[in-house]
Design a protein around this motif. Structure first.
Motif, PDB file in Angstrom:
ATOM      1  N   ASN A  10       0.812  -1.223   0.000  1.00  0.00           N
ATOM      2  CA  ASN A  10       0.000   0.000   0.000  1.00  0.00           C
ATOM      3  C   ASN A  10       0.841   1.267   0.000  1.00  0.00           C
TER       4      ASN A  10
ATOM      5  N   PHE B 140      -1.122   0.073  12.530  1.00  0.00           N
ATOM      6  CA  PHE B 140      -2.395  -0.376  11.980  1.00  0.00           C
ATOM      7  C   PHE B 140      -2.176  -1.793  11.450  1.00  0.00           C
TER       8      PHE B 140
ATOM      9  N   HIS C 214      -5.780  -2.178   3.665  1.00  0.00           N
ATOM     10  CA  HIS C 214      -5.206  -1.045   2.926  1.00  0.00           C
ATOM     11  C   HIS C 214      -4.623   0.021   3.845  1.00  0.00           C
ATOM     12  N   MET C 215      -4.916  -0.064   5.153  1.00  0.00           N
ATOM     13  CA  MET C 215      -4.381   0.932   6.096  1.00  0.00           C
ATOM     14  C   MET C 215      -3.093   0.489   6.765  1.00  0.00           C
TER      15      MET C 215
ATOM     16  N   GLU D 121       0.613   4.060  12.734  1.00  0.00           N
ATOM     17  CA  GLU D 121      -0.444   4.968  13.178  1.00  0.00           C
ATOM     18  C   GLU D 121       0.181   6.176  13.858  1.00  0.00           C
TER      19      GLU D 121
ATOM     20  N   GLY E 250       3.642  10.617   7.274  1.00  0.00           N
ATOM     21  CA  GLY E 250       2.527   9.710   7.046  1.00  0.00           C
ATOM     22  C   GLY E 250       1.895   9.180   8.328  1.00  0.00           C
ATOM     23  N   CYS E 251       2.269   9.762   9.461  1.00  0.00           N
ATOM     24  CA  CYS E 251       1.695   9.333  10.740  1.00  0.00           C
ATOM     25  C   CYS E 251       1.809  10.482  11.734  1.00  0.00           C
TER      26      CYS E 251
ATOM     27  N   HIS F  69      -2.234  14.803   7.005  1.00  0.00           N
ATOM     28  CA  HIS F  69      -0.943  14.451   7.601  1.00  0.00           C
ATOM     29  C   HIS F  69      -1.072  13.776   8.964  1.00  0.00           C
ATOM     30  N   ALA F  70      -2.293  13.356   9.331  1.00  0.00           N
ATOM     31  CA  ALA F  70      -2.425  12.495  10.509  1.00  0.00           C
ATOM     32  C   ALA F  70      -1.974  11.081  10.164  1.00  0.00           C
ATOM     33  N   HIS F  71      -2.482  10.554   9.041  1.00  0.00           N
ATOM     34  CA  HIS F  71      -2.132   9.183   8.656  1.00  0.00           C
ATOM     35  C   HIS F  71      -1.824   9.044   7.172  1.00  0.00           C
ATOM     36  N   GLY F  72      -1.510  10.157   6.511  1.00  0.00           N
ATOM     37  CA  GLY F  72      -0.999  10.079   5.143  1.00  0.00           C
ATOM     38  C   GLY F  72      -2.027   9.820   4.059  1.00  0.00           C
TER      39      GLY F  72
ATOM     40  N   GLY G 130      -4.774   5.483   1.577  1.00  0.00           N
ATOM     41  CA  GLY G 130      -4.810   5.817   2.997  1.00  0.00           C
ATOM     42  C   GLY G 130      -6.096   5.360   3.664  1.00  0.00           C
ATOM     43  N   PRO G 131      -6.274   5.758   4.927  1.00  0.00           N
ATOM     44  CA  PRO G 131      -7.360   5.216   5.749  1.00  0.00           C
ATOM     45  C   PRO G 131      -8.756   5.375   5.158  1.00  0.00           C
TER      46      PRO G 131
END
Lengths: 311, 117
Positions: free
Chosen positions: A64, A162, A211-212, A216, A264-265, B69-72, B85-86
């Protein structure tokens, strides 16, 4: 298997300049930094390694494209590395590198590395407080805060993944690497502590769709709640953006303040986490805002209710 | 209400604006000459969380996508749809904007006769 915790977390990013700006402002020290990235270190030498996502030296990305590329665990001795290698070689490839470290992947495909820990022993006081009924922790004339007081991350504390398969994740880290579950937020996942670390957690899982899969958040320990508040306030005043906090979690009792990042986190300051030993019995609570935090505050610009009318 | 002049939003730039009547900032982004506006609220969590890692830092390094930009999570700039992403498959809330006669970017009023972008 005396695993202490994460020494480094390695990221493949698309904007090294942005990551450099963020991690430096966060309080980490650039080490061997070039345009191709480098290490951003806490005071004890642990930290974040940032490379460009196309750097051929990075472990492969997850399908991903998650930016997390490797978790580097610090252990006590060579014997621990041998024990881990022998255990994991039973059912997967374990690459033994010339420097004595080993690389492999966990049951979910996350790249792992094990090394003799780089953690320097810190010799620094915790935040000192004075309270009626207890001996004063600060000497007469010793101040609690001052304008340019240091507020630097001391050590890499924990990371949260995640994961799509909680049983596989928990089984691998507990049954193969000797982590123990300290508490569980039901509906999210368990907090894990490795054998050679008494922190409430160095690892936490949150169940998500495939996909996540990825990071985190990650967190660094500060010297106390005041340092956490000072460091976070300095970030806010420079235009960085809070995600959650400041507040104090229930499980682990640690203060928290999470910031968004170009990694990305989220990246967290934490402080004053509980310590546990093997006599601890894990608690289970359904996840909820109430279960997650003792209190939650929100940053605001400095304000004063004065000065009032002139005499 | 005018958010900024069209000339104050450069190609490949995103900016966030606090606007009366909106509970979140409005993101203006310009790419390939087109201007889009979205509510600064990532759909990953139901309440919608703000997306920049610092003031106006809404884009990825290549400036091809809006990013939370919390989780991309990455969002297509033209459509607002999450492509990785999420919140994969969900979308940002688009806000219609217009260019007024003096070159200012405005939230579109419910009136006719204004240029739509």
């Amino acid at each position: 298997m005396n695993i202490i915790g994460p020494d480094y977390l390695v990221f493949g990013v698309d904007d090294i300049a942005a990551c450099t700006e963020f991690l430096t402002a966060f309080g980490l020290e650039p080490v061997n930094l070039t345009e191709n990235g480098g290490l951003f270190a806490a005071l004890d030498g642990t930290g974040i390694i940032v490379r460009h996502k196309n750097d051929p030296d990075l472990p492969a990305a997850l399908p991903n494209g998650a930016m997390l590329r490797q978790q580097v665990y610090g252990v006590r001795t060579d014997a621990d590395i041998v024990a881990i290698a022998d255990e994991l070689a039973k059912d997967r490839k374990v690459h033994r590198l010339a420097d004595g470290t080993i690389e492999t992947t966990d049951d979910l495909g996350f790249a792992l590395k094990f090394q003799i820990t780089v953690r320097k022993q810190l010799d620094m006081p915790a935040e000192k407080i004075n309270a009626p009924g207890a001996p004063a922790q600060r000497a007469p004339n010793e101040l609690g805060v001052w304008d340019d007081m240091p507020a630097k991350p001391r050590t890499l504390s924990h990371n949260v993944l995640f994961v799509p398969d909680m049983e596989a994740a928990t089984g691998f880290y507990c049954n193969r690497l000797g982590f123990v579950i300290t508490d569980e937020l039901q509906g999210a996942g368990p907090f894990l502590r490795p054998k050679a670390n008494d922190d409430h957690h160095t690892l936490f899982f949150i169940r998500t769709p495939e996909h996540m899969k990825g990071m985190e958040h990650l967190a660094f320990h500060m010297g106390g709640p005041t340092e956490l508040m000072v460091a976070g306030t300095r970030l806010m005043n420079k235009g960085f953006e809070s995600f959650w906090g400041p507040g104090r979690h229930k499980f682990g009792s640690n203060w928290f303040w999470y910031f968004k990042s170009p990694l990305g986190c989220n990246v967290e300051y934490d402080a004053d986490m509980d310590k546990h030993d093997d006599s601890w019995v894990a608690r289970q609570r359904p996840i909820s805002p109430e279960a997650s935090q003792m209190f939650l505050l929100q940053f605001r610009e400095k304000w004063i209710p004065g000065p009032g009318p002139k005499p | 209400m005018e958010l900024c002049r069209k000339n104050d939003l450069e190609e490949g730039q995103a900016r966030g604006f606090t606007v009366a009547g909106f509970d979140r900032k409005i993101i203006l982004v310009r790419r390939d000459g087109r201007i889009r506006a979205y509510r600064d609220a990532c759909p990953h969590y139901s309440a919608g969380t703000p997306m920049a890692w610092k003031t106006d830092a809404y884009l990825n390094g290549a400036r091809t996508h809006l990013v939370c930009h919390a989780h991309g999570a990455q969002f297509d700039i033209d459509t607002g749809k999450c492509v990785s992403g999420p919140c994969l498959g969900q979308s940002l809330t688009a806000i219609p904007v217009t260019i007024n006669q003096s070159g200012g970017i405005e939230i579109a009023a419910q009136t006719e006769g204004e240029e739509s972008v």
